[in-house]
Structures are given as C-alpha cells and as structure tokens.
Design a protein around this motif. Structure first.
Motif, PDB file in Angstrom:
ATOM      1  N   ALA A 149     -15.755  63.707  81.149  1.00 38.56           N
ATOM      2  CA  ALA A 149     -17.159  63.356  81.365  1.00 38.56           C
ATOM      3  C   ALA A 149     -18.072  64.258  80.532  1.00 38.56           C
ATOM      4  O   ALA A 149     -19.041  63.775  79.924  1.00 38.56           O
ATOM      5  CB  ALA A 149     -17.498  63.479  82.851  1.00 38.56           C
ATOM      6  N   TRP A 150     -17.780  65.541  80.467  1.00 35.85           N
ATOM      7  CA  TRP A 150     -18.584  66.450  79.651  1.00 35.85           C
ATOM      8  C   TRP A 150     -18.475  66.096  78.168  1.00 35.85           C
ATOM      9  O   TRP A 150     -19.452  66.115  77.436  1.00 35.85           O
ATOM     10  CB  TRP A 150     -18.123  67.905  79.870  1.00 35.85           C
ATOM     11  N   GLN A 151     -17.238  65.810  77.759  1.00 35.06           N
ATOM     12  CA  GLN A 151     -17.035  65.431  76.354  1.00 35.06           C
ATOM     13  C   GLN A 151     -17.914  64.222  76.011  1.00 35.06           C
ATOM     14  O   GLN A 151     -18.616  64.211  74.989  1.00 35.06           O
ATOM     15  CB  GLN A 151     -15.551  65.090  76.120  1.00 35.06           C
ATOM     16  N   LEU A 152     -17.887  63.221  76.894  1.00 36.93           N
ATOM     17  CA  LEU A 152     -18.673  62.009  76.632  1.00 36.93           C
ATOM     18  C   LEU A 152     -20.168  62.282  76.772  1.00 36.93           C
ATOM     19  O   LEU A 152     -20.975  61.702  76.047  1.00 36.93           O
ATOM     20  CB  LEU A 152     -18.222  60.886  77.567  1.00 36.93           C
ATOM     21  N   GLY A 153     -20.499  63.164  77.707  1.00 39.61           N
ATOM     22  CA  GLY A 153     -21.896  63.556  77.847  1.00 39.61           C
ATOM     23  C   GLY A 153     -22.410  64.161  76.550  1.00 39.61           C
ATOM     24  O   GLY A 153     -23.517  63.848  76.088  1.00 39.61           O
ATOM     25  N   ASN A 154     -21.602  64.980  75.940  1.00 42.49           N
ATOM     26  CA  ASN A 154     -21.983  65.619  74.676  1.00 42.49           C
ATOM     27  C   ASN A 154     -22.010  64.604  73.530  1.00 42.49           C
ATOM     28  O   ASN A 154     -22.945  64.586  72.735  1.00 42.49           O
ATOM     29  CB  ASN A 154     -21.009  66.763  74.346  1.00 42.49           C
ATOM     30  N   VAL A 155     -20.992  63.790  73.444  1.00 37.03           N
ATOM     31  CA  VAL A 155     -20.903  62.835  72.325  1.00 37.03           C
ATOM     32  C   VAL A 155     -22.085  61.864  72.339  1.00 37.03           C
ATOM     33  O   VAL A 155     -22.607  61.488  71.293  1.00 37.03           O
ATOM     34  CB  VAL A 155     -19.566  62.053  72.396  1.00 37.03           C
ATOM     35  N   THR A 156     -22.501  61.475  73.540  1.00 40.13           N
ATOM     36  CA  THR A 156     -23.546  60.456  73.631  1.00 40.13           C
ATOM     37  C   THR A 156     -24.954  61.049  73.715  1.00 40.13           C
ATOM     38  O   THR A 156     -25.931  60.325  73.569  1.00 40.13           O
ATOM     39  CB  THR A 156     -23.329  59.569  74.878  1.00 40.13           C
ATOM     40  N   ASP A 157     -25.058  62.352  73.947  1.00 37.43           N
ATOM     41  CA  ASP A 157     -26.370  62.982  74.100  1.00 37.43           C
ATOM     42  C   ASP A 157     -27.153  62.906  72.782  1.00 37.43           C
ATOM     43  O   ASP A 157     -26.665  63.368  71.753  1.00 37.43           O
ATOM     44  CB  ASP A 157     -26.158  64.456  74.491  1.00 37.43           C
ATOM     45  N   PRO A 158     -28.357  62.336  72.818  1.00 30.60           N
ATOM     46  CA  PRO A 158     -29.128  62.174  71.580  1.00 30.60           C
ATOM     47  C   PRO A 158     -29.432  63.495  70.878  1.00 30.60           C
ATOM     48  O   PRO A 158     -29.600  63.515  69.664  1.00 30.60           O
ATOM     49  CB  PRO A 158     -30.427  61.514  72.033  1.00 30.60           C
ATOM     50  N   ALA A 200     -21.428  60.314  86.739  1.00 25.88           N
ATOM     51  CA  ALA A 200     -22.091  61.460  87.366  1.00 25.88           C
ATOM     52  C   ALA A 200     -22.658  62.403  86.301  1.00 25.88           C
ATOM     53  O   ALA A 200     -23.566  63.183  86.584  1.00 25.88           O
ATOM     54  CB  ALA A 200     -21.096  62.205  88.258  1.00 25.88           C
ATOM     55  N   VAL A 201     -22.130  62.292  85.076  1.00 27.12           N
ATOM     56  CA  VAL A 201     -22.585  63.177  83.993  1.00 27.12           C
ATOM     57  C   VAL A 201     -23.491  62.439  83.003  1.00 27.12           C
ATOM     58  O   VAL A 201     -24.476  62.977  82.520  1.00 27.12           O
ATOM     59  CB  VAL A 201     -21.369  63.791  83.255  1.00 27.12           C
ATOM     60  N   THR A 202     -23.133  61.206  82.691  1.00 26.06           N
ATOM     61  CA  THR A 202     -23.920  60.469  81.699  1.00 26.06           C
ATOM     62  C   THR A 202     -23.935  58.971  82.015  1.00 26.06           C
ATOM     63  O   THR A 202     -22.936  58.418  82.488  1.00 26.06           O
ATOM     64  CB  THR A 202     -23.375  60.679  80.267  1.00 26.06           C
TER      65      THR A 202
HETATM   66  C1  LIG Z   1     -21.542  69.268  77.250  1.00 28.38           C
HETATM   67  O1  LIG Z   1     -20.341  69.950  77.629  1.00 28.38           O
HETATM   68  C2  LIG Z   1     -20.541  71.118  78.428  1.00 28.38           C
HETATM   69  C3  LIG Z   1     -19.188  71.730  78.706  1.00 28.38           C
HETATM   70  O2  LIG Z   1     -18.491  71.935  77.531  1.00 28.38           O
HETATM   71  C4  LIG Z   1     -21.221  70.783  79.719  1.00 28.38           C
HETATM   72  O3  LIG Z   1     -21.500  71.935  80.443  1.00 28.38           O
HETATM   73  C5  LIG Z   1     -22.508  70.015  79.433  1.00 28.38           C
HETATM   74  O4  LIG Z   1     -23.051  69.580  80.642  1.00 28.38           O
HETATM   75  C6  LIG Z   1     -22.232  68.822  78.517  1.00 28.38           C
HETATM   76  N1  LIG Z   1     -23.495  68.148  78.195  1.00 28.38           N
HETATM   77  C7  LIG Z   1     -23.784  66.916  78.611  1.00 28.38           C
HETATM   78  C8  LIG Z   1     -25.096  66.371  78.164  1.00 28.38           C
HETATM   79  O5  LIG Z   1     -23.039  66.253  79.289  1.00 28.38           O
END
Ligand SMILES: *[C@@H]1O[C@H](CO)[C@@H](O)[C@H](O)[C@H]1NC(C)=O
Ligand SMILES: *[C@@H]1O[C@H](CO)[C@@H](O)[C@H](O)[C@H]1NC(C)=O
Length: 486
Positions: A149-158, A200-202
């Motif tokens: 979920a974090w990986q995808l949150g990061n990949v998709t975050d503008p 829950a994350v994105t």
């Molecule tokens: C990006 O990943 C980190 C953990 O590596 C996490 O704490 C953070 O919430 C993530 N960002 C998003 C936008 O999901």
C-alpha cells in the motif's frame, strides 16, 4: 499466463455466436451487444470511443535458453520499435515480495523502466501471491500489505511519481496452474483484504479482477481442498466439474472491482493435438468469439465496468522440447498471418463499436519456453508421453513484417488509440491540477501538452467528472505555464 480454450473454439466457430456453455451460469443471459448506459467513468478509464494499447515486455535480465535469448527488453525500447508511446505497460511482483538471492533486497517491479519512458503511461501491476509454497495466501502478512500500500501510495502520489496504476491481484485464479488457483473463498477474502489495505493508504489505484476464460473449466482438476468444495460446486450436485460456474465463486463484489480483465491467447488449433504447435492463423473475430464464450464480458456488462485484455496474444510456435530444442517447427501460416489475425480481432472498429466497454489491450510481448512446468494434470505440458513443451513467440514488435503490419493497423485506427502523453511532474490525475512544476518547466524546450485527456470541447458530454476537470484544468495549467515561460 496460461489458457486452455482451444477445444471450445472449434465448437464456437460453427455454432450460434451467442452460445452458452453447457453448465450452470447462474442465469447469465445469452450475450447481446450492450447499450452503453454508464454515467460515471471508472478510475483511469479512457473516454468512450478511445482505447489504450500497450504491452508486457520482457524486462528481466537477458538470458539464453536453448536457441533463444529471453529478457533484456524495456518499455522505452518497445516505444522506439513501435514509433509510438504505449498508453500502458504491464509489470508484476509477488506478495510477499521476492528476495534477491544476490543482495537480499526485496524485488519490486522495475518501475524505474517506466520513468525512463518520460511518458505518463499507465502502470498495470500484477500482484502474484508467492509461488514458493503450497499455501500462498497464508504467507501474506499485514506487513506485506502495508508495504504494498505504501509503495502504491508513493507511485501514485502526484508529488512523487504521480502515475496511474491498475492493479491485478491473483490473476487466472479460477485456473489450476498457480498454487493459489481454484480456492475461491480464500481468493475473495484475500482480494478484499488487499483492496482494503491499499484503499486505507491511497484512493488512486484502480482494481482489476481478471479470471481466465472459462473454456475447459475446471481444466482437468478433480481434487480440491475440502474447505473450497462447497463454493466450487455451484450447481450443488456434490461434484466439482465442468457443470460448475467458473466465475461466480471468485467474484469479490462490485465495490471491489473497477475493471474486468481477461487473459486471451491463441496458440493454435487444438484439433491438431496438444501441445498445440500447428502455427495456424487466429480465427477471424477471435476476441469476440472467446469473450462471448467466457463470462468476462457478461460481468463487465452487468456491473458496467470497462474491460481490459490484461494479457494476450497469438503464439508463433518456434521449437518443441523446451530449452534443449534445436529443430524449428513448421512455419505454416507464418508469424504475420497468425498474429495479425489476432490483433485484428480487437484493433477492429466493428468490435469496438459493438463492445464499447473493451477499452484496454495489453500484448504479452514475450517469448515463452514451455517446459515441464505446470504441476497439475495439464495437457499443455504432459510429463509422460514424450511430447515436451513448445517455445512460443508472442511478440509483435520484433519481426519486421509483423511490426510493419501492426504499425499500419494502429495508424488506421487514428485517434481511437490514446497514446501516452509526456510525463508532467506534479500532475494530479484525480483533480486535474498541478504540474508542470518549475523545475520541469524551466528545463523543457517545448511545451508539455497532455494529449491523452479528452479534448476540452467534449467536456459537456464526457462521462467522467475527473476527466472533465482534468481537461479543463490542463488547458488552464498550460495557459499559466505558457505565461510563465514566454
Ligand atoms: C510512501 O512510503 C512511505 C514508507 O516508505 C510511507 O510512510 C508513506 O506514507 C508513503 N506515502 C504515501 C503517499 O502513501
Ligand atoms: C472484427 O470484429 C468483428 C466483431 O467481432 C468480427 O466479426 C470480425 O471478424 C473482426 N475482424 C477480424 C479481421 O477479425
């Protein structure tokens, strides 16, 4: 990827185009061309009348297997060969993540290869439950889901990559060739668990439910775990067999599915025997033929979801006997005819008009060396009998005649195909705001223009609120950007 639909093809070629299987389909109606009544577009669905075309390329490190070289391909190289920027690239990773034997790092999909295209191509990410043990679902911990979920949150975050992602968990789960296959109650529970963890994350991930076509279901399986028998035996006659529904036990529910996906392959004429290697051309209208025979289309219609060919293609059979092969198989119809007739069954204005929900097509841009691989009773790769695996080429951008044919057919579709636009840092696909950021803007020599949203003039009739916002805002942002630069 794996598909055993061939026996059905012969029946369907001669039969009613609206054939049902001889099994209980829970009153799924015989399919008729749909009325496209949807009013809200799915996340990252192209506008009506548009399709997205792309590939799943061999990104693994190059290696030589018998007479062929596998791997070493990239999305950028695919775009260069095609002379166009593909709108989607398929990649995969497992859950739990595989660990590198070299440096013990966790192996995610090579997303950097997508960044180097410098385009805004969609990432189609398949998540395979680990294949390392007999109970793959048991290995998925909450921590694994959190990392994903974090990986995808990061990949998709503008503010980071800002990439659009379609996620396919546990594909072909109704088949028996993956260790996680044919366990519908576990599959549905794990699918929902994964979706919930990611949401829950994105909210920026679009989810794909992608079973195998149901032809030949249950693919020779006679034994299943007791706990799953009740779910698999949909007609409640006490046995799990071809009379049972290959789809409904695996449906996670409308709210968990954004796209309906399917795997779709032509490997030759089953009537010539397994493993198929006759290099006969794909039957005309193949895409419709198989989708009418499977339920993917019915699910897409019933729930008004867009349809994606998650992976597919026509195989040009090269060699028999797996990695030890040396002798070429007869060419017969030839690679161009075999593969062109496959893509013409979907890069096809008749088909696209008839089935407007079919909006994304991903060619399995791979060679595959089939060896004694499938651990179950699969006729494709029999362990006994002396006939060993076939080496097949599904790639359509390597042979020069095939590539030229593909380019011609794509060009003929014109603006129907939505190619990737330039990557614009900071662009938000949900709100249509943000980007280009100052760093990008000052470095750019020509204005980045998003070409893959609907044109501003279609805003009034567009079905997607976010599309509408996006195209309006793109114009505004672009205007501001011009004002800043010039
Ligand atoms: C990006 O990943 C980190 C953990 O590596 C996490 O704490 C953070 O919430 C993530 N960002 C998003 C936008 O999901
Ligand atoms: C195009 O699609 C239509 C509808 O499925 C089909 O009848 C026709 O055969 C297709 N053309 C080719 C060349 O496959």
């Amino acid at each position: 990827m794996k598909l055993a639909f061939l026996a059905l093809v012969a029946t369907k070629l001669t039969g009613d185009p609206c054939l049902q299987h001889n099994k209980d389909h829970n009153n799924v109606p015989c399919l008729t061309p749909p009325t496209h009544s949807k009013t809200v577009a799915t996340l990252y669905e192209p506008a009506d009348g548009k399709i997205i075309f792309g590939a799943w390329v061999e990104t693994e490190a190059a290696s030589t297997v018998g007479p062929i070289t596998l791997g070493g391909d990239t999305p950028s190289a695919f775009n260069t060969r095609l002379g166009q920027n593909a709108g989607v690239f398929h990649m995969s990773q497992s859950i739990p993540l595989a660990i590198s034997p070299f440096d013990q790092t966790q192996q995610t999909a090579p997303l950097n290869l997508l960044e180097t295209t410098k385009t805004d191509a969609i990432l189609f990410l398949t998540i395979y439950p680990s294949q390392t043990g007999p109970t793959p679902y048991d290995l998925i911990t909450d921590r694994d889901l959190q990392l994903l979920a974090w990986q995808l949150g990061n990949v998709t975050d503008p503010t980071l990559s800002g990439r659009r992602v379609l996620l396919r968990f546990g594909p072909e789960m109704n088949g028996n060739w993956f260790a996680y296959g044919e366990q519908p109650t576990r599959y549905v529970a794990e699918y929902r668990r994964l979706v919930n963890a990611i949401r829950a994350v994105t909210k920026r991930v679009s989810f794909v439910w992608s079973p195998n076509a149901g032809n030949n279901y249950p693919f020779g399986v006679t034994r299943v775990a007791d706990a799953e028998l009740a779910a698999l035996d949909t007609n409640k006659d006490g046995v799990f067999d071809s009379e049972d529904d290959p789809f409904s036990p695996y449906w996670p529910g409308e709210e968990y599915v954004d796209w309906v996906g399917t795997s779709l392959y032509w490997k030759g004429d089953a009537a010539t025997g397994f493993p198929t290697k006759d290099n006969s051309r794909t039957p005309a209208g193949f895409f419709e033929l198989i989708l009418q025979g499977s339920e993917s289309l019915a699910y897409a219609e019933r729930y008004k979801k867009p349809l994606v060919m998650s992976e597919g293609g026509a195989a040009f059979a090269l060699y028999q006997d797996g990695p030890t092969a040396t002798v070429r198989l007869p060419v017969n119809a030839g690679q161009l005819a075999i593969q062109q007739s496959f893509w013409r069954s979907y890069l096809n204005t008749t088909l696209l008009r008839q089935f407007p929900r079919a909006k994304m097509f991903i060619n399995f841009e791979h060679q595959k060396v089939h060896v004694i691989f499938y651990s179950y009773n699969n006729p494709e790769d029999p362990i006994a009998g002396g006939t060993r695996g076939i080496t097949r080429d599904y790639r359509i951008t390597f042979d020069s005649a095939v590539l030229a044919g593909l380019k011609t057919d794509l060009a003929a579709l014109g603006a129907i195909v939505q190619w990737a636009g330039p990557y614009i840092a900071g662009y938000d696909w949900l709100t249509g705001s943000g980007g280009p950021n100052t760093a990008t803007a000052s470095a750019a020599t020509s204005a980045p223009v998003k070409t893959d949203g609907p044109p501003a003039t279609t805003v009034a009739v567009t079905t997607s609120k976010s599309d509408a916002i996006r195209s309006v805002t793109t114009v505004l942002v672009f205007g501001v950007w011009l004002a800043l630069v010039f």
